[in-house]
Motif scaffolding. Structure first.
Motif, PDB file in Angstrom:
ATOM      1  N   LEU A   1      -2.760   6.630   1.236  1.00 58.50           N
ATOM      2  CA  LEU A   1      -3.656   6.233   2.319  1.00 58.50           C
ATOM      3  C   LEU A   1      -3.824   7.364   3.333  1.00 58.50           C
ATOM      4  O   LEU A   1      -4.917   7.575   3.870  1.00 58.50           O
ATOM      5  CB  LEU A   1      -3.111   4.982   3.020  1.00 58.50           C
ATOM      6  CG  LEU A   1      -3.065   3.708   2.191  1.00 58.50           C
ATOM      7  CD1 LEU A   1      -2.460   2.572   2.996  1.00 58.50           C
ATOM      8  CD2 LEU A   1      -4.461   3.331   1.705  1.00 58.50           C
ATOM      9  N   ARG A   2      -2.741   8.079   3.575  1.00 56.03           N
ATOM     10  CA  ARG A   2      -2.801   9.210   4.514  1.00 56.03           C
ATOM     11  C   ARG A   2      -3.731  10.302   3.977  1.00 56.03           C
ATOM     12  O   ARG A   2      -4.527  10.873   4.724  1.00 56.03           O
ATOM     13  CB  ARG A   2      -1.396   9.755   4.740  1.00 56.03           C
ATOM     14  CG  ARG A   2      -1.320  10.791   5.877  1.00 56.03           C
ATOM     15  CD  ARG A   2       0.107  11.269   6.106  1.00 56.03           C
ATOM     16  NE  ARG A   2       0.964  10.180   6.552  1.00 56.03           N
ATOM     17  CZ  ARG A   2       1.915   9.618   5.821  1.00 56.03           C
ATOM     18  NH1 ARG A   2       2.143  10.048   4.582  1.00 56.03           N
ATOM     19  NH2 ARG A   2       2.649   8.640   6.299  1.00 56.03           N
ATOM     20  N   GLU A   3      -3.655  10.557   2.681  1.00 52.19           N
ATOM     21  CA  GLU A   3      -4.532  11.562   2.084  1.00 52.19           C
ATOM     22  C   GLU A   3      -5.993  11.119   2.116  1.00 52.19           C
ATOM     23  O   GLU A   3      -6.898  11.920   2.366  1.00 52.19           O
ATOM     24  CB  GLU A   3      -4.095  11.838   0.636  1.00 52.19           C
ATOM     25  CG  GLU A   3      -2.775  12.579   0.512  1.00 52.19           C
ATOM     26  CD  GLU A   3      -2.800  13.923   1.226  1.00 52.19           C
ATOM     27  OE1 GLU A   3      -3.803  14.649   1.076  1.00 52.19           O
ATOM     28  OE2 GLU A   3      -1.830  14.237   1.935  1.00 52.19           O
ATOM     29  N   ASN A   4      -6.207   9.834   1.854  1.00 55.07           N
ATOM     30  CA  ASN A   4      -7.570   9.306   1.930  1.00 55.07           C
ATOM     31  C   ASN A   4      -8.139   9.443   3.337  1.00 55.07           C
ATOM     32  O   ASN A   4      -9.316   9.780   3.537  1.00 55.07           O
ATOM     33  CB  ASN A   4      -7.612   7.841   1.518  1.00 55.07           C
ATOM     34  CG  ASN A   4      -7.398   7.631   0.029  1.00 55.07           C
ATOM     35  OD1 ASN A   4      -6.993   6.562  -0.407  1.00 55.07           O
ATOM     36  ND2 ASN A   4      -7.660   8.657  -0.781  1.00 55.07           N
ATOM     37  N   SER A   5      -7.300   9.181   4.320  1.00 52.02           N
ATOM     38  CA  SER A   5      -7.722   9.297   5.719  1.00 52.02           C
ATOM     39  C   SER A   5      -8.083  10.737   6.066  1.00 52.02           C
ATOM     40  O   SER A   5      -9.083  10.992   6.749  1.00 52.02           O
ATOM     41  CB  SER A   5      -6.598   8.796   6.637  1.00 52.02           C
ATOM     42  OG  SER A   5      -6.974   8.934   7.989  1.00 52.02           O
ATOM     43  N   LYS A   6      -7.288  11.693   5.569  1.00 49.40           N
ATOM     44  CA  LYS A   6      -7.595  13.104   5.794  1.00 49.40           C
ATOM     45  C   LYS A   6      -8.920  13.479   5.127  1.00 49.40           C
ATOM     46  O   LYS A   6      -9.705  14.247   5.686  1.00 49.40           O
ATOM     47  CB  LYS A   6      -6.471  13.978   5.248  1.00 49.40           C
ATOM     48  CG  LYS A   6      -5.179  13.938   6.055  1.00 49.40           C
ATOM     49  CD  LYS A   6      -4.134  14.863   5.446  1.00 49.40           C
ATOM     50  CE  LYS A   6      -2.840  14.830   6.236  1.00 49.40           C
ATOM     51  NZ  LYS A   6      -1.801  15.728   5.622  1.00 49.40           N
ATOM     52  N   SER A   7      -9.152  12.925   3.938  1.00 44.89           N
ATOM     53  CA  SER A   7     -10.400  13.220   3.226  1.00 44.89           C
ATOM     54  C   SER A   7     -11.607  12.744   4.020  1.00 44.89           C
ATOM     55  O   SER A   7     -12.627  13.435   4.109  1.00 44.89           O
ATOM     56  CB  SER A   7     -10.384  12.557   1.843  1.00 44.89           C
ATOM     57  OG  SER A   7      -9.369  13.089   1.028  1.00 44.89           O
ATOM     58  N   ILE A   8     -11.505  11.559   4.611  1.00 40.09           N
ATOM     59  CA  ILE A   8     -12.610  11.036   5.418  1.00 40.09           C
ATOM     60  C   ILE A   8     -12.873  11.938   6.611  1.00 40.09           C
ATOM     61  O   ILE A   8     -14.030  12.226   6.954  1.00 40.09           O
ATOM     62  CB  ILE A   8     -12.302   9.596   5.878  1.00 40.09           C
ATOM     63  CG1 ILE A   8     -12.319   8.653   4.681  1.00 40.09           C
ATOM     64  CG2 ILE A   8     -13.305   9.138   6.935  1.00 40.09           C
ATOM     65  CD1 ILE A   8     -11.954   7.225   5.025  1.00 40.09           C
ATOM     66  N   SER A   9     -11.804  12.399   7.251  1.00 40.54           N
ATOM     67  CA  SER A   9     -11.957  13.292   8.402  1.00 40.54           C
ATOM     68  C   SER A   9     -12.636  14.602   7.997  1.00 40.54           C
ATOM     69  O   SER A   9     -13.561  15.077   8.672  1.00 40.54           O
ATOM     70  CB  SER A   9     -10.588  13.581   9.021  1.00 40.54           C
ATOM     71  OG  SER A   9     -10.710  14.485  10.098  1.00 40.54           O
ATOM     72  N   THR A  10     -12.192  15.168   6.864  1.00 38.32           N
ATOM     73  CA  THR A  10     -12.777  16.430   6.389  1.00 38.32           C
ATOM     74  C   THR A  10     -14.242  16.241   6.007  1.00 38.32           C
ATOM     75  O   THR A  10     -15.105  17.057   6.370  1.00 38.32           O
ATOM     76  CB  THR A  10     -11.996  16.956   5.167  1.00 38.32           C
ATOM     77  OG1 THR A  10     -10.635  17.167   5.536  1.00 38.32           O
ATOM     78  CG2 THR A  10     -12.596  18.258   4.671  1.00 38.32           C
ATOM     79  N   LEU A  11     -14.547  15.174   5.289  1.00 37.43           N
ATOM     80  CA  LEU A  11     -15.924  14.901   4.873  1.00 37.43           C
ATOM     81  C   LEU A  11     -16.821  14.628   6.070  1.00 37.43           C
ATOM     82  O   LEU A  11     -18.001  15.000   6.072  1.00 37.43           O
ATOM     83  CB  LEU A  11     -15.956  13.712   3.911  1.00 37.43           C
ATOM     84  CG  LEU A  11     -15.372  13.945   2.515  1.00 37.43           C
ATOM     85  CD1 LEU A  11     -15.249  12.631   1.761  1.00 37.43           C
ATOM     86  CD2 LEU A  11     -16.240  14.934   1.735  1.00 37.43           C
ATOM     87  N   SER A  12     -16.281  13.987   7.109  1.00 38.70           N
ATOM     88  CA  SER A  12     -17.069  13.690   8.301  1.00 38.70           C
ATOM     89  C   SER A  12     -17.466  14.970   9.021  1.00 38.70           C
ATOM     90  O   SER A  12     -18.615  15.117   9.467  1.00 38.70           O
ATOM     91  CB  SER A  12     -16.280  12.781   9.250  1.00 38.70           C
ATOM     92  OG  SER A  12     -16.018  11.531   8.658  1.00 38.70           O
TER      93      SER A  12
ATOM     94  N   PRO B   1       0.823  -1.221   0.000  1.00 38.65           N
ATOM     95  CA  PRO B   1       0.000   0.000   0.000  1.00 38.65           C
ATOM     96  C   PRO B   1       0.853   1.264   0.000  1.00 38.65           C
ATOM     97  O   PRO B   1       1.912   1.314   0.639  1.00 38.65           O
ATOM     98  CB  PRO B   1      -0.799  -0.123   1.306  1.00 38.65           C
ATOM     99  CG  PRO B   1      -0.756  -1.576   1.660  1.00 38.65           C
ATOM    100  CD  PRO B   1       0.568  -2.070   1.176  1.00 38.65           C
ATOM    101  N   ASP B   2       0.405   2.246  -0.747  1.00 37.33           N
ATOM    102  CA  ASP B   2       1.087   3.538  -0.783  1.00 37.33           C
ATOM    103  C   ASP B   2       0.640   4.334   0.431  1.00 37.33           C
ATOM    104  O   ASP B   2      -0.502   4.819   0.492  1.00 37.33           O
ATOM    105  CB  ASP B   2       0.717   4.282  -2.070  1.00 37.33           C
ATOM    106  CG  ASP B   2       1.535   5.546  -2.256  1.00 37.33           C
ATOM    107  OD1 ASP B   2       1.884   6.187  -1.249  1.00 37.33           O
ATOM    108  OD2 ASP B   2       1.813   5.900  -3.416  1.00 37.33           O
ATOM    109  N   LEU B   3       1.516   4.495   1.417  1.00 37.85           N
ATOM    110  CA  LEU B   3       1.143   5.129   2.674  1.00 37.85           C
ATOM    111  C   LEU B   3       0.766   6.596   2.496  1.00 37.85           C
ATOM    112  O   LEU B   3      -0.102   7.119   3.207  1.00 37.85           O
ATOM    113  CB  LEU B   3       2.289   4.995   3.678  1.00 37.85           C
ATOM    114  CG  LEU B   3       2.632   3.563   4.120  1.00 37.85           C
ATOM    115  CD1 LEU B   3       3.750   3.572   5.139  1.00 37.85           C
ATOM    116  CD2 LEU B   3       1.399   2.878   4.678  1.00 37.85           C
ATOM    117  N   ASN B   4       1.418   7.268   1.554  1.00 42.20           N
ATOM    118  CA  ASN B   4       1.083   8.683   1.332  1.00 42.20           C
ATOM    119  C   ASN B   4      -0.343   8.837   0.803  1.00 42.20           C
ATOM    120  O   ASN B   4      -1.086   9.720   1.229  1.00 42.20           O
ATOM    121  CB  ASN B   4       2.072   9.307   0.346  1.00 42.20           C
ATOM    122  CG  ASN B   4       3.454   9.480   0.940  1.00 42.20           C
ATOM    123  OD1 ASN B   4       3.591   9.717   2.145  1.00 42.20           O
ATOM    124  ND2 ASN B   4       4.480   9.358   0.105  1.00 42.20           N
TER     125      ASN B   4
END
Length: 234
Positions: free
Chosen positions: A68-79, A63-66
């Motif tokens: 995945l990190r951006e995806n995780s930030k997107s979920i936080s922002t969308l939440s 997995p590309d950690l960078n």
């Protein structure tokens, strides 16, 4: 001996008026409930989509950690965005006290709430209200204006055009909703999940909100009193 309490005509009239108002408010809430549910689902859908993408990427051999990190930030922002949007939608059911909003923004919000339903029933809305320096009580606008828009389209033939306009009326603002059916228009089939709203429901709500109301079969006029701009909600 059973004692009886005498009820004055004024008390009986007040009770009847309150019952009409509560009936109209309940009917209005039932009519906009599907729209509230639709809008809430819309705010949550992007979170599910990003979560599904994130899950697939986690299953990769490396997995590309960078990413995945951006995806995780997107979920936080969308939440956070979804939570804010849902809290605002809840105020349709449990209004904030003394909330006010610019007239054009309030009308756009009310029309946006009903946009899918109106389009599905064959109504196109032309909104010519663009006044930015007039503010209105938020709950009053959501209640009386929205009820009037639903009531007029409930009794109108479709397809039809709904024209929204406003003009000064002394120290107040007159908002007018006009429905103009097309030549080939016909009464739509009963597809709603609750009863139709009538102009008598709109009148009951207008009386409760101290809004002067005039109406005919194809139009409604409402007189709103503006409030101070420094009282605007965030």
């Amino acid at each position: 001996m059973t004692s009886q309490i005498a009820i004055s005509p004024q008390m009986a009239g007040n009770t009847k008026s309150t019952m009409r108002e509560e009936s109209a408010r309940y009917a209005l809430m039932r009519r906009i409930a599907p729209a509230l549910r639709h809008h809430m689902a819309g705010t949550l859908q992007p979170i599910g989509m990003i979560s599904a993408i994130l899950d697939r990427r986690l299953q990769a051999a490396e997995p590309d950690l960078n990413v995945l990190r951006e995806n995780s930030k997107s979920i936080s922002t969308l939440s956070r965005s979804a939570a804010s949007a849902c809290m605002n939608l809840i105020t349709w059911v449990a209004p904030k006290e003394n909330g006010v909003i610019p007239l054009h923004a309030g009308v756009e919000e009310c029309v946006g709430m009903l946009a899918t339903d109106l389009a599905f029933r064959g109504f196109s809305v032309t909104n010519s209200i663009s006044t930015a320096d007039i503010s209105m009580p938020l709950t009053t606008l959501r209640t009386v204006f929205t009820a009037a828009l639903i009531a007029l389209t409930d009794t109108s033939r479709a397809p039809a055009t709904v024209l929204l306009a406003c003009e000064p009326a002394g120290d107040q603002t007159r908002i007018r909703i006009t429905v103009t059916p097309e030549p080939n228009a016909a009464l739509p089939e009963e597809a709603r999940q609750y009863r139709a709203l009538g102009l008598d429901d709109v009148q009951a709500l207008a009386d409760a909100e101290n809004i002067a109301l005039r109406y005919k079969e194809t139009w409604v006029e409402m007189l709103f009193t503006s409030v101070q701009k420094d009282e605007l909600i965030a």
